[in-house]
Design a protein around this motif. Structure first.
Motif, PDB file in Angstrom:
ATOM      1  N   UNK A   1       0.827  -1.207   0.000  1.00 53.72           N
ATOM      2  CA  UNK A   1       0.000   0.000   0.000  1.00 53.72           C
ATOM      3  C   UNK A   1       0.863   1.260   0.000  1.00 53.72           C
ATOM      4  N   UNK A   2       2.171   1.104  -0.193  1.00 49.90           N
ATOM      5  CA  UNK A   2       3.080   2.245  -0.201  1.00 49.90           C
ATOM      6  C   UNK A   2       3.779   2.426  -1.541  1.00 49.90           C
ATOM      7  N   UNK A   3       3.387   1.655  -2.550  1.00 49.76           N
ATOM      8  CA  UNK A   3       4.094   1.662  -3.826  1.00 49.76           C
ATOM      9  C   UNK A   3       3.214   2.211  -4.943  1.00 49.76           C
ATOM     10  N   UNK A   4       3.830   2.999  -5.815  1.00 54.37           N
ATOM     11  CA  UNK A   4       3.183   3.470  -7.030  1.00 54.37           C
ATOM     12  C   UNK A   4       3.370   2.406  -8.112  1.00 54.37           C
ATOM     13  N   UNK A   5       2.311   1.891  -8.711  1.00 58.00           N
ATOM     14  CA  UNK A   5       2.473   0.832  -9.718  1.00 58.00           C
ATOM     15  C   UNK A   5       3.268   1.268 -10.944  1.00 58.00           C
ATOM     16  N   UNK A   6       3.394   2.570 -11.185  1.00 62.07           N
ATOM     17  CA  UNK A   6       4.183   3.041 -12.326  1.00 62.07           C
ATOM     18  C   UNK A   6       5.658   3.266 -11.979  1.00 62.07           C
ATOM     19  N   UNK A   7       5.994   3.118 -10.708  1.00 60.63           N
ATOM     20  CA  UNK A   7       7.374   3.336 -10.264  1.00 60.63           C
ATOM     21  C   UNK A   7       8.164   2.047 -10.445  1.00 60.63           C
ATOM     22  N   UNK A   8       9.137   2.071 -11.336  1.00 59.76           N
ATOM     23  CA  UNK A   8       9.991   0.908 -11.623  1.00 59.76           C
ATOM     24  C   UNK A   8      11.433   1.310 -11.346  1.00 59.76           C
ATOM     25  N   UNK A   9      12.161   0.485 -10.594  1.00 55.64           N
ATOM     26  CA  UNK A   9      13.515   0.797 -10.180  1.00 55.64           C
ATOM     27  C   UNK A   9      14.529  -0.091 -10.903  1.00 55.64           C
ATOM     28  N   UNK A  10      15.765   0.405 -10.963  1.00 63.29           N
ATOM     29  CA  UNK A  10      16.869  -0.361 -11.548  1.00 63.29           C
ATOM     30  C   UNK A  10      17.495  -1.248 -10.485  1.00 63.29           C
ATOM     31  N   UNK A  11      17.949  -2.412 -10.909  1.00 60.65           N
ATOM     32  CA  UNK A  11      18.613  -3.353 -10.014  1.00 60.65           C
ATOM     33  C   UNK A  11      19.662  -4.121 -10.796  1.00 60.65           C
ATOM     34  N   UNK A  12      20.507  -4.815 -10.073  1.00 64.77           N
ATOM     35  CA  UNK A  12      21.552  -5.624 -10.692  1.00 64.77           C
ATOM     36  C   UNK A  12      21.518  -7.026 -10.106  1.00 64.77           C
ATOM     37  N   UNK A  13      21.729  -8.004 -10.963  1.00 66.10           N
ATOM     38  CA  UNK A  13      21.787  -9.393 -10.552  1.00 66.10           C
ATOM     39  C   UNK A  13      23.018 -10.033 -11.179  1.00 66.10           C
ATOM     40  N   UNK A  14      23.670 -10.891 -10.429  1.00 62.07           N
ATOM     41  CA  UNK A  14      24.865 -11.556 -10.925  1.00 62.07           C
ATOM     42  C   UNK A  14      24.485 -12.894 -11.540  1.00 62.07           C
ATOM     43  N   UNK A  15      24.899 -13.098 -12.770  1.00 59.44           N
ATOM     44  CA  UNK A  15      24.687 -14.355 -13.486  1.00 59.44           C
ATOM     45  C   UNK A  15      26.070 -14.896 -13.840  1.00 59.44           C
ATOM     46  N   UNK A  16      26.538 -15.863 -13.076  1.00 57.60           N
ATOM     47  CA  UNK A  16      27.899 -16.334 -13.260  1.00 57.60           C
ATOM     48  C   UNK A  16      28.882 -15.259 -12.851  1.00 57.60           C
ATOM     49  N   UNK A  17      29.747 -14.844 -13.788  1.00 55.62           N
ATOM     50  CA  UNK A  17      30.684 -13.757 -13.528  1.00 55.62           C
ATOM     51  C   UNK A  17      30.190 -12.417 -14.046  1.00 55.62           C
ATOM     52  N   UNK A  18      29.062 -12.417 -14.685  1.00 59.47           N
ATOM     53  CA  UNK A  18      28.528 -11.201 -15.287  1.00 59.47           C
ATOM     54  C   UNK A  18      27.506 -10.563 -14.354  1.00 59.47           C
ATOM     55  N   UNK A  19      27.416  -9.231 -14.425  1.00 58.51           N
ATOM     56  CA  UNK A  19      26.416  -8.461 -13.686  1.00 58.51           C
ATOM     57  C   UNK A  19      25.390  -7.963 -14.685  1.00 58.51           C
ATOM     58  N   UNK A  20      24.149  -8.409 -14.504  1.00 58.25           N
ATOM     59  CA  UNK A  20      23.091  -8.120 -15.465  1.00 58.25           C
ATOM     60  C   UNK A  20      22.162  -7.065 -14.893  1.00 58.25           C
ATOM     61  N   UNK A  21      21.915  -5.952 -15.589  1.00 61.84           N
ATOM     62  CA  UNK A  21      20.943  -4.962 -15.115  1.00 61.84           C
ATOM     63  C   UNK A  21      19.517  -5.438 -15.378  1.00 61.84           C
ATOM     64  N   UNK A  22      18.657  -5.286 -14.388  1.00 60.46           N
ATOM     65  CA  UNK A  22      17.252  -5.678 -14.516  1.00 60.46           C
ATOM     66  C   UNK A  22      16.389  -4.547 -13.970  1.00 60.46           C
ATOM     67  N   UNK A  23      15.098  -4.674 -14.191  1.00 63.44           N
ATOM     68  CA  UNK A  23      14.109  -3.725 -13.688  1.00 63.44           C
ATOM     69  C   UNK A  23      13.221  -4.444 -12.680  1.00 63.44           C
ATOM     70  N   UNK A  24      12.809  -3.718 -11.644  1.00 66.86           N
ATOM     71  CA  UNK A  24      11.971  -4.326 -10.620  1.00 66.86           C
ATOM     72  C   UNK A  24      10.950  -3.314 -10.103  1.00 66.86           C
ATOM     73  N   UNK A  25       9.783  -3.785  -9.644  1.00 70.96           N
ATOM     74  CA  UNK A  25       8.773  -2.869  -9.108  1.00 70.96           C
ATOM     75  C   UNK A  25       9.256  -2.196  -7.823  1.00 70.96           C
TER      76      UNK A  25
END
Length: 330
Positions: A146-170
């Motif tokens: 109840x504290x989140x705007x559904x249109x607000x999407x943030x940047x995040x990073x996830x590690x896949x093996x040795x690579x760092x992959x940028x992703x989007x998350x609510x």
């Protein structure tokens, strides 16, 4: 969970927890510094009242004193339910948490969507003030907020093996990952240097729990509020406990002190070895020299490389520095 394996009517057994048998405690902690503000021992079902469920009742009871304050409340999957979020919102509190897909009222479209296949894919729905989301990380993660705007999407990073992959998350996922964990942090601080010993009386375990919580809360307040300078660059939890123990012991000794000898042996007052005002005990340059306090008071020759940076004299760091400047100020 307070570990206790003896006979007790309200002892709980939770095989999935690190402490499997003991007394369960519900705790409300600050999300940023893990300060314990309220807790309650779980004694079993009271007056056969079920209402919306145990998790709903616990959260509403623990947050009674902060209602109408527009604060954010985070909880894990055990407590989360749509009626709980609505009740908190009506009480002037915003909430966020992970949720099981079989909870009553959770949208069917978000349970196992077929169009979410890649990492970072998401889908959100909103009804009234409640936002529900599903996000693909390694697996599907479901949140309600109840504290989140559904249109607000943030940047995040996830590690896949040795690579760092940028992703989007609510926003709900971002907020939950950032602020969830105050209770776990408090438990970690409490168990690192736990006070207490084993026994047969169950109430002793509750007393040790209360004492440990009081020490942790004191350390958290002290670390935020103090402006005192110390020899150490970082005043840690263990440093606080050691200083607390020395303060509680004071000048107590098991054996009686002999009369005569050391001038400070009788009626000795515990003197802190920390810095006094602007006089800072540091390691001085050059070779070690006789401690001036030992030579003046004890008439003993004791060499040290430490001394006062302001007075430029050699003083031992284990009490002589503070005792010398306290004597000078008298």
């Amino acid at each position: 969970m307070i570990k206790y394996t003896g006979r007790l009517s309200f002892r709980q057994y939770m095989p999935a927890k690190p402490v499997k048998r003991g007394v369960k405690v519900w705790m409300l902690c600050d999300a940023t510094n893990a300060y314990l503000s309220r807790f309650e021992f779980y004694l079993g079902r009271q007056n056969n009242q079920i209402e919306h469920g145990l998790g709903h009742n616990v959260v509403m009871k623990l947050t009674e004193n902060i209602q109408r304050t527009n604060r954010f409340v985070f909880f894990d999957i055990f407590f989360t339910g749509l009626p709980l979020l609505q009740s908190l919102f009506d009480s002037g509190l915003y909430a966020c948490g992970t949720i099981r897909i079989n909870r009553l009222g959770f949208p069917t479209e978000l349970k196992k969507p077929r169009d979410i296949t890649n990492r970072g894919d998401m889908k959100l729905l909103q009804k009234g003030n409640i936002t529900a989301s599903v996000w693909k990380d390694k697996k599907l993660v479901h949140h309600v907020s109840t504290l989140s705007d559904p249109t607000d999407v943030r940047d995040a990073q996830r590690r896949v093996g040795r690579d760092v992959v940028p992703v989007r998350q609510p926003h709900s996922v971002w907020a939950y990952n950032r602020y969830m964990g105050g209770v776990d942090r408090h438990d970690q601080l409490r168990m690192n240097y736990s006070v207490g010993k084993c026994g047969k009386k169950w109430w002793k375990y509750l007393f040790w729990f209360l004492l440990n919580c009081a020490i942790v809360n004191s350390y958290l307040i002290y670390s935020k509020a103090t402006t005192r300078q110390t020899r150490k660059r970082r005043f840690r939890h263990v440093d606080f406990r050691l200083e607390l123990v020395n303060g509680l012991i004071g000048g107590y000794a098991k054996h009686k002190r002999s009369v005569g000898g050391d001038q400070l042996s009788s009626n000795r007052v515990l003197i802190s070895n920390e810095n006094i005002d602007h006089h800072t005990n540091v390691r001085l340059e050059g070779r070690r020299t006789t401690c001036k306090y030992h030579m003046r008071i004890h008439n003993k020759h004791r060499e040290t490389v430490y001394g006062c940076a302001i007075c430029n004299i050699h003083l031992c760091k284990d009490g002589c520095h503070a005792a010398y400047h306290q004597q000078e100020n008298m």
